[in-house]
Scaffold this active site. Sequence first.
Site, PDB file in Angstrom:
ATOM      1  N   ASN A   1      51.802  68.451  -5.152  1.00 49.62           N
ATOM      2  CA  ASN A   1      51.675  69.486  -4.408  1.00 49.62           C
ATOM      3  C   ASN A   1      50.149  70.185  -4.804  1.00 49.62           C
ATOM      4  OD1 ASN A   1      54.178  69.830  -3.071  1.00 49.62           O
ATOM      5  ND2 ASN A   1      55.165  70.781  -4.753  1.00 49.62           N
TER       6      ASN A   1
ATOM      7  N   GLY B   1      62.918  66.826  -3.131  1.00 51.06           N
ATOM      8  CA  GLY B   1      63.297  67.404  -4.248  1.00 51.06           C
ATOM      9  C   GLY B   1      64.135  66.221  -5.008  1.00 51.06           C
TER      10      GLY B   1
ATOM     11  N   LYS C   1      52.378  70.640   3.820  1.00 46.55           N
ATOM     12  CA  LYS C   1      53.428  71.073   2.899  1.00 46.55           C
ATOM     13  C   LYS C   1      53.241  72.207   2.412  1.00 46.55           C
ATOM     14  CE  LYS C   1      56.625  69.493  -0.125  1.00 46.55           C
ATOM     15  NZ  LYS C   1      56.529  70.422  -1.264  1.00 46.55           N
TER      16      LYS C   1
ATOM     17  N   GLU D   1      59.723  77.752   3.498  1.00 43.69           N
ATOM     18  CA  GLU D   1      61.006  77.595   2.644  1.00 43.69           C
ATOM     19  C   GLU D   1      61.217  78.929   2.106  1.00 43.69           C
ATOM     20  OE1 GLU D   1      60.992  75.429  -1.282  1.00 43.69           O
ATOM     21  OE2 GLU D   1      61.357  73.975   0.213  1.00 43.69           O
ATOM     22  N   TYR D   2      60.006  79.601   1.423  1.00 45.87           N
ATOM     23  CA  TYR D   2      60.012  80.781   0.946  1.00 45.87           C
ATOM     24  C   TYR D   2      60.832  81.584   1.752  1.00 45.87           C
ATOM     25  CZ  TYR D   2      57.040  79.910  -3.107  1.00 45.87           C
ATOM     26  OH  TYR D   2      56.208  79.392  -4.310  1.00 45.87           O
TER      27      TYR D   2
ATOM     28  N   GLY E   1      52.656  58.776 -13.387  1.00 42.92           N
ATOM     29  CA  GLY E   1      53.406  59.854 -13.676  1.00 42.92           C
ATOM     30  C   GLY E   1      54.928  59.694 -13.358  1.00 42.92           C
TER      31      GLY E   1
ATOM     32  N   MET F   1      60.429  63.387 -10.395  1.00 42.88           N
ATOM     33  CA  MET F   1      60.224  63.084  -8.910  1.00 42.88           C
ATOM     34  C   MET F   1      59.646  61.555  -8.870  1.00 42.88           C
ATOM     35  SD  MET F   1      60.209  64.691  -5.821  1.00 42.88           S
ATOM     36  CE  MET F   1      59.408  64.885  -4.572  1.00 42.88           C
ATOM     37  N   GLY F   2      58.713  61.478  -9.523  1.00 44.63           N
ATOM     38  CA  GLY F   2      57.793  60.037  -9.781  1.00 44.63           C
ATOM     39  C   GLY F   2      58.675  58.750  -9.943  1.00 44.63           C
TER      40      GLY F   2
ATOM     41  N   SER G   1      58.470  66.213   0.299  1.00 41.25           N
ATOM     42  CA  SER G   1      59.549  66.943   0.199  1.00 41.25           C
ATOM     43  C   SER G   1      60.873  66.248   0.066  1.00 41.25           C
ATOM     44  CB  SER G   1      59.626  68.115   1.592  1.00 41.25           C
ATOM     45  OG  SER G   1      60.859  68.844   1.469  1.00 41.25           O
TER      46      SER G   1
ATOM     47  N   HIS H   1      54.952  74.207   4.807  1.00 38.97           N
ATOM     48  CA  HIS H   1      56.516  73.965   4.756  1.00 38.97           C
ATOM     49  C   HIS H   1      57.030  74.710   3.667  1.00 38.97           C
ATOM     50  CE1 HIS H   1      59.357  71.662   2.610  1.00 38.97           C
ATOM     51  NE2 HIS H   1      60.051  71.166   3.514  1.00 38.97           N
ATOM     52  N   ASN H   2      56.413  74.769   2.514  1.00 38.09           N
ATOM     53  CA  ASN H   2      56.909  75.518   1.549  1.00 38.09           C
ATOM     54  C   ASN H   2      56.884  77.024   1.734  1.00 38.09           C
ATOM     55  OD1 ASN H   2      57.113  72.909   0.218  1.00 38.09           O
ATOM     56  ND2 ASN H   2      56.559  73.471  -1.789  1.00 38.09           N
TER      57      ASN H   2
END
Length: 302
Positions: free
Chosen positions: A95, A123, A173, A180-181, A7, A11-12, A121, A176-177
């Site tokens: 994710n 980005g 994670k 973040e929201y 992938g 990101m990858g 995390s 964590h997200n």
Amino acid sequence: MELAMIGLGRMGANMAERLVRGGHTVRGYDPGDAARQQAEARGIVPHATLQNAVSALPSPRVVWLMVPAGQVVDDTLAQLRPLLSAGDIVIDGGNSNYKDSQRRAGELADAGIRYVDCGTSGGVWGLAEGYSLMIGGDAEAVATLRPVFATLAPTPETGWGHVGPSGAGHFAKMIHNGIEYGMMQAFAEGFAILKKKEAMDFDLGALAEIWRHGSVVRSWLLDLTADALKKNPDMAGIAPFVSDSGEGRWTVAEAIDLDVSAPVITMSLLERLRSREHDSYADKLLSAMRNEFGGHAVKTQD
């Protein structure tokens, strides 16, 4: 260390390039020709097939998946499994839902293949700044992968760690997200109030810059918010539509299952869903109710 990155999206490819810069050999596979060509220009060794990428690795093989969560992961694992042997390691850096990661770890363990779930995390900034890595799975496998994690993290000793058994990395994670929201929603609401106070004529970008230094709310998220406000203080051209990638929903569901009150995260998720209602039936019904019980005026729609 030598590994394969499956992938090569943004990101990858960024993660693979950071590994290459750190002295690792990264073989890459992506079904897209353009993605493979761009990866090659970044020092990644491209392969036209998944089989070629895996077969080129020394044993025990290390394969890192950076593919979309859900069925794509299962489909990729179905293709990978016949190519792998006992002792090989598969890392899911996407994710994925932690329950899926637990299931996959159990399925691969039957063949002696070790499955590591890595919540990631950082980005688009991760290439330069490093990634925060929350890692779940077999401790011995994680120890074997230490050079990889130490290279991807902000420093070899900070920003990453083995947080628990299979599924723990993706669970961490997910939470964590969810956090973040809530943080994003609070910043968005606060700046919306400031903007609405027209008599004060706040320069939102300048105010955000003040808060970035010494303030209790200073954070990387505030840094990014300040940048966004400087570039486009009126948010011109941006539709009021906020997507979600699933982790917030999973966090709220887990909170309910565990009898944990999580109103801030829950409401931030609901606000994202609300942002997509361009023609809200519920809001129309609320207006009609106010008219029925109090005779309050109803604003008509063009």
